[in-house]
Write a protein that holds these residues in place. Structure first.
Motif, mmCIF file in Angstrom:
data_model
loop_
_atom_site.group_PDB
_atom_site.id
_atom_site.type_symbol
_atom_site.label_atom_id
_atom_site.label_comp_id
_atom_site.label_asym_id
_atom_site.label_seq_id
_atom_site.Cartn_x
_atom_site.Cartn_y
_atom_site.Cartn_z
ATOM 1 N N ILE A 76 113.465 -1.108 10.707
ATOM 2 C CA ILE A 76 112.511 -1.910 10.678
ATOM 3 C C ILE A 76 112.734 -3.314 11.436
ATOM 4 N N GLU A 77 113.994 -3.660 10.843
ATOM 5 C CA GLU A 77 114.190 -5.105 11.356
ATOM 6 C C GLU A 77 114.272 -5.103 12.973
ATOM 7 N N ALA A 78 115.067 -4.022 13.439
ATOM 8 C CA ALA A 78 115.061 -3.797 14.938
ATOM 9 C C ALA A 78 113.765 -4.027 15.525
ATOM 10 N N ALA A 79 112.770 -3.269 14.981
ATOM 11 C CA ALA A 79 111.377 -3.302 15.498
ATOM 12 C C ALA A 79 110.779 -4.548 15.459
ATOM 13 N N ARG A 80 110.964 -5.208 14.293
ATOM 14 C CA ARG A 80 110.339 -6.323 13.919
ATOM 15 C C ARG A 80 110.848 -7.398 15.074
ATOM 16 N N HIS A 81 111.996 -7.468 15.377
ATOM 17 C CA HIS A 81 112.648 -8.422 16.344
ATOM 18 C C HIS A 81 112.189 -7.882 17.681
ATOM 19 N N ASP A 82 111.830 -6.757 18.110
ATOM 20 C CA ASP A 82 111.204 -6.562 19.128
ATOM 21 C C ASP A 82 109.931 -6.827 19.592
ATOM 22 N N MET A 83 109.049 -6.857 18.451
ATOM 23 C CA MET A 83 107.781 -7.468 18.807
ATOM 24 C C MET A 83 107.526 -8.979 18.511
ATOM 25 N N LEU A 84 108.826 -9.435 17.816
ATOM 26 C CA LEU A 84 108.419 -10.893 17.671
ATOM 27 C C LEU A 84 109.111 -11.629 19.117
ATOM 28 N N HIS A 85 109.838 -10.911 19.814
ATOM 29 C CA HIS A 85 110.619 -11.405 21.009
ATOM 30 C C HIS A 85 110.552 -10.399 22.015
ATOM 31 N N PRO A 86 109.506 -10.155 22.248
ATOM 32 C CA PRO A 86 108.928 -9.037 23.421
ATOM 33 C C PRO A 86 109.302 -9.439 24.824
ATOM 34 N N GLY A 87 109.806 -10.459 25.250
ATOM 35 C CA GLY A 87 110.205 -10.933 26.452
ATOM 36 C C GLY A 87 108.820 -10.877 27.510
ATOM 37 N N MET A 88 108.132 -12.070 26.981
ATOM 38 C CA MET A 88 106.971 -12.372 27.896
ATOM 39 C C MET A 88 107.237 -12.963 29.077
ATOM 40 N N PRO A 89 106.586 -12.630 30.219
ATOM 41 C CA PRO A 89 107.029 -13.246 31.568
ATOM 42 C C PRO A 89 106.605 -14.665 31.790
ATOM 43 N N ALA A 103 99.047 -13.233 28.443
ATOM 44 C CA ALA A 103 100.487 -12.797 28.677
ATOM 45 C C ALA A 103 101.224 -12.587 27.397
ATOM 46 N N SER A 104 100.991 -13.600 26.410
ATOM 47 C CA SER A 104 101.393 -13.603 25.009
ATOM 48 C C SER A 104 100.956 -12.112 24.549
ATOM 49 N N ASN A 105 99.533 -11.894 24.463
ATOM 50 C CA ASN A 105 98.946 -11.001 23.801
ATOM 51 C C ASN A 105 99.516 -9.590 24.337
ATOM 52 N N ARG A 171 96.703 -17.747 11.347
ATOM 53 C CA ARG A 171 96.961 -16.368 10.512
ATOM 54 C C ARG A 171 95.723 -15.765 10.859
ATOM 55 N N ALA A 172 94.617 -16.277 11.033
ATOM 56 C CA ALA A 172 93.336 -15.413 11.136
ATOM 57 C C ALA A 172 93.463 -14.787 12.655
ATOM 58 N N LEU A 173 94.029 -15.546 13.666
ATOM 59 C CA LEU A 173 94.136 -14.922 14.874
ATOM 60 C C LEU A 173 95.147 -13.809 14.955
ATOM 61 N N SER A 174 96.296 -14.190 14.355
ATOM 62 C CA SER A 174 97.384 -13.359 14.455
ATOM 63 C C SER A 174 97.057 -11.875 13.780
ATOM 64 N N LEU A 175 96.403 -12.041 12.439
ATOM 65 C CA LEU A 175 96.028 -10.817 11.696
ATOM 66 C C LEU A 175 95.088 -10.032 12.553
ATOM 67 N N MET A 176 94.231 -10.659 13.306
ATOM 68 C CA MET A 176 93.174 -9.978 13.877
ATOM 69 C C MET A 176 93.832 -8.912 15.135
ATOM 70 N N VAL A 177 94.813 -9.758 15.859
ATOM 71 C CA VAL A 177 95.373 -9.126 17.018
ATOM 72 C C VAL A 177 96.455 -7.797 16.228
ATOM 73 N N SER A 178 97.053 -8.024 15.223
ATOM 74 C CA SER A 178 97.957 -7.112 14.617
ATOM 75 C C SER A 178 97.357 -5.999 14.109
ATOM 76 N N ARG A 179 95.999 -6.121 13.477
ATOM 77 C CA ARG A 179 95.171 -5.286 12.640
ATOM 78 C C ARG A 179 94.599 -4.301 13.891
ATOM 79 N N GLU A 196 92.014 -3.553 28.102
ATOM 80 C CA GLU A 196 90.620 -3.729 27.252
ATOM 81 C C GLU A 196 90.956 -4.432 26.143
ATOM 82 N N ILE A 197 92.162 -4.044 25.374
ATOM 83 C CA ILE A 197 92.452 -4.632 24.010
ATOM 84 C C ILE A 197 92.911 -6.148 24.260
ATOM 85 N N VAL A 198 93.742 -6.559 25.570
ATOM 86 C CA VAL A 198 94.298 -7.565 25.889
ATOM 87 C C VAL A 198 93.192 -8.640 26.105
ATOM 88 N N ALA A 199 92.253 -8.111 26.924
ATOM 89 C CA ALA A 199 91.156 -8.721 27.258
ATOM 90 C C ALA A 199 90.174 -9.515 26.095
#
Length: 213
Positions: A76-89, A103-105, A171-179, A196-199
């Motif tokens: 789980i920690e490895a996956a969490r790190h991957d999503m927190l630091h996904p390497g945004m261009p 780009a972040s989304n 909190r509101a916007l982050s939870l929206m995207v993650s959910r 479509e989801i990114v947009a």
């Protein structure tokens, strides 16, 4: 160096290995565990299957982990790190904040999609082990705190609505995207077209913060 258990809140007496060989072996066990957990689920996963996947012995497993819960925490920690630091261009500053948010989304959603099976499993495990619910909550707080800093920076630059509380908005916007990511990629409910989801997520971020170009 802190052990993975201390990062996730799952207690452990094991320390991170200090040699390259030890680090490689531990990494192989974590990768093997992920394969087995995603294939068999948490309850049905067996240590013998994890060690077989990693081509090592049970004794070697116990050199690095106390048991199944601890290696799952490492996965789980490895996956969490991957999503927190996904390497945004890199996005040129002159393209504006909306382009950065887009780009972040996209980077987050791509990372979530490749970890979707594990995120679904994480929710199931959290229901039977409250320690993993705290891991999930800690991860959500990390995302929220990072996004709150970004929103505050936009407000300080006069680009976002200054009347919006940055922490609550984050909190509101982050939870929206993650959910939404969870429902589309983990539960496979609703649209699963990434762009479509990114947009949609980007439009809601921009409108919610009343961003200036």
């Amino acid at each position: 160096m802190a052990s993975i258990g201390s990062l996730t809140g799952i207690a452990t007496t094991k320390e991170m290995p200090t040699t390259r060989r030890g680090l490689r072996t531990r990494e192989a066990l974590v990768k093997a565990a992920r394969v087995v957990f995603e294939r068999d689920g948490f309850l049905n996963a067996r240590l013998v299957d994890i060690t077989a996947e990693a081509t090592c012995s049970i004794g070697t497993f116990y050199t690095y982990f106390e048991g199944k819960e601890e290696v799952f925490a490492a996965v789980i920690e490895a996956a969490r790190h991957d999503m927190l630091h996904p390497g945004m261009p890199h996005v040129p500053e002159d393209e504006g904040p909306a382009a950065v948010i887009e780009a972040s989304n996209r980077a987050y959603l791509v990372a979530y999609k490749r970890n979707a099976k594990l995120m679904k499993l994480m929710q199931q495990v959290a229901m039977i082990d409250p320690r993993f619910e705290e891991v999930r909550a800690r991860s959500a707080r990390a995302f929220g705190e990072r996004n709150a800093r970004r929103i505050k920076e936009l407000q300080d630059r006069g680009l976002a609505d200054p009347t919006v509380d940055p922490e609550l908005a984050a909190r509101a916007l982050s939870l929206m995207v993650s959910r939404l990511a969870f429902e589309c990629f983990a539960l496979e409910e609703g649209p699963r077209d990434l762009e479509e989801i990114v947009a949609v997520c980007t439009r809601l971020w921009v409108n919610g913060l009343n961003l200036s170009a």
